[in-house]
Design an enzyme around this catalytic site. Structure first.
Site, mmCIF file in Angstrom:
data_model
loop_
_atom_site.group_PDB
_atom_site.id
_atom_site.type_symbol
_atom_site.label_atom_id
_atom_site.label_comp_id
_atom_site.label_asym_id
_atom_site.label_seq_id
_atom_site.Cartn_x
_atom_site.Cartn_y
_atom_site.Cartn_z
ATOM 1 N N ASP A 5 -11.114 -9.056 7.086
ATOM 2 C CA ASP A 5 -12.499 -8.987 6.602
ATOM 3 C C ASP A 5 -13.135 -10.372 6.587
ATOM 4 O OD1 ASP A 5 -12.396 -6.286 6.344
ATOM 5 O OD2 ASP A 5 -12.720 -6.217 4.183
ATOM 6 N N TYR A 52 0.817 -1.212 0.000
ATOM 7 C CA TYR A 52 0.000 0.000 0.000
ATOM 8 C C TYR A 52 0.852 1.264 0.000
ATOM 9 C CZ TYR A 52 -4.111 -2.879 1.060
ATOM 10 O OH TYR A 52 -5.123 -3.803 1.012
ATOM 11 N N ASP A 64 -5.431 -6.982 5.497
ATOM 12 C CA ASP A 64 -6.667 -6.357 5.020
ATOM 13 C C ASP A 64 -7.682 -7.426 4.627
ATOM 14 O OD1 ASP A 64 -8.506 -4.533 4.116
ATOM 15 O OD2 ASP A 64 -7.221 -3.649 2.587
ATOM 16 N N LYS A 76 3.518 -15.303 2.301
ATOM 17 C CA LYS A 76 3.610 -16.126 1.087
ATOM 18 C C LYS A 76 5.088 -16.310 0.728
ATOM 19 C CE LYS A 76 0.912 -17.272 -1.729
ATOM 20 N NZ LYS A 76 0.367 -18.631 -2.045
ATOM 21 N N ASP A 133 -2.888 -17.807 1.916
ATOM 22 C CA ASP A 133 -4.072 -18.380 1.283
ATOM 23 C C ASP A 133 -4.581 -19.584 2.065
ATOM 24 O OD1 ASP A 133 -1.720 -19.666 0.558
ATOM 25 O OD2 ASP A 133 -2.374 -20.138 -1.468
#
Length: 369
Positions: free
Chosen positions: A254, A142, A250, A193, A226
């Site tokens: 959620d 970001y 992020d 990852k 993941d």
């Protein structure tokens, strides 16, 4: 009684509506002699853009630096879809996080017993869920540079975002996660990852080094991000604390939020480092939900996440853990009594609007007092 400096930034959409209920809780706390607050209010997001052409003004930033804590409602909406990129509503929130160095985002996912049936998962998978996601907030993709869209010679375009992490950024967020785990069930899952990203390789290495040097008493597991997302919807109660980077945090937070039944239920905290001289820690508290422009102005928004964000401010910024416990118990009591906003309503419950939910929480506070 100490007076705590609090800056309110209601923002856009339902932000102004849910912040109104926080003001009522603050008034109740003062009237009850629990705490004293010096409250200021300013604009952020689309509201600030409409006022001054910026997502947050320099005056508002000065107030943010001077405050002991900041409460923010929500930013954004289709009204500002075509404003300049650097002035988009979200830029105000990003500037607060970056300039105040709020590197640690805490997002609890707590499933109240009365709402286990509201989750999209089976009640037995989520009932009793109590986990915390610790998200690195000021680094990663970001904020990494270069960040641009290039015009190519063949008429095509190329979009570039850069994922960058330095070891000190990973070290400090890992310490926050391990320290919090010690106050909970003493387990941390680190998600990255490393199989495809060099920043993931560094993340895993640094988290492991911090663990080995300072926190061997805490259980540490590593998961690919993941796979972690998959496990969140397969068996969420296996998790205690998850620590992860800005992008994956992020997304995972959620996912975790929806396990509890509604984004409208969950607060969050964004914390900076403890200042050596004052002992103060800059902090911003906000609900996980967005501005929800589709229901803005209708008086139906769920204010519980905003009220819960105030409780987090009381606990982490003002040292008022008992007052925070009282607010969280009042929320639980309100839900147990069957009061619901539309997003969490079910047959046999009493559906109320934003102010009605605020009334019910205050009634629970009065009852306990």
């Amino acid at each position: 009684m100490a007076t705590h400096k609090l800056l309110l930034l209601p923002g856009d959409g339902i932000g102004t509506e849910v912040m109104a209920e926080v003001k009522r809780i603050l008034a109740w706390l003062e009237k009850a002699g629990v705490a004293s607050f010096a409250v200021e209010e300013d604009l952020v997001g689309g509201a600030a853009y409409d006022s001054c052409g910026l997502a947050i003004s320099e005056e508002a930033m000065k107030r943010a630096f001077a405050a002991d804590a900041i409460l923010l409602g929500a930013v954004g909406g289709p009204k500002w879809a075509n404003v300049p990129y650097e002035s988009r509503p979200e830029a105000g929130l990003l500037r607060l996080r970056k300039d105040l160095e709020l590197f640690a985002n805490l997002r609890p996912a707590l499933c109240y017993p009365a709402l286990a049936g509201a989750s999209s998962l089976k009640p037995e998978l989520v009932e009793g869920l109590d986990m915390l996601i610790v998200r690195e907030l000021t680094g990663g993709v970001y904020f990494g540079e270069p960040k641009l869209i290039q015009d190519l010679a063949d008429g095509q375009k190329r979009g570039i975002d850069t994922q960058v992490y330095e070891s000190y950024e990973i070290e400090r967020i890992a310490r926050v996660a391990f320290e919090l785990a010690r106050t909970r069930r003493n387990k941390v899952v680190s998600a990255e990852k490393h199989n495809v990203m060099k920043t993931g390789v560094l993340w895993k290495q640094v988290v492991s080094e911090v663990h080995g040097a300072e926190y061997e008493d805490v259980v540490l597991e590593h998961q690919l991000a993941d796979s972690c997302a998959m496990q969140l919807v397969r068996a969420p109660k296996q998790f205690d604390v998850i620590v992860t980077d800005n992008l994956f945090g992020d997304i995972l937070s959620d996912v975790a939020a929806m396990l509890t039944g509604s984004l409208g239920m969950l607060p969050s905290a964004s914390l900076g480092a403890v200042e050596e001289i004052s002992g103060r820690r800059r902090a911003l508290y906000e609900p996980v939900h967005g501005a929800a422009p589709d229901i803005a102005g209708k008086g139906v928004a769920n204010p519980i996440a905003m009220i819960g964000s105030l409780a987090m401010a009381l606990r982490y910024s003002f040292g008022l853990a008992e007052a925070a416990d009282r607010i969280e118990a009042a929320i639980a009591g309100t839900l147990a009594a069957g009061f619901r906003t539309g997003d969490i309503a079910s047959p046999g419950t009493t559906v109320v609007g934003t102010s009605g939910m605020g009334d019910a929480v205050i009634a629970q506070l009065e009852k306990a007092a």
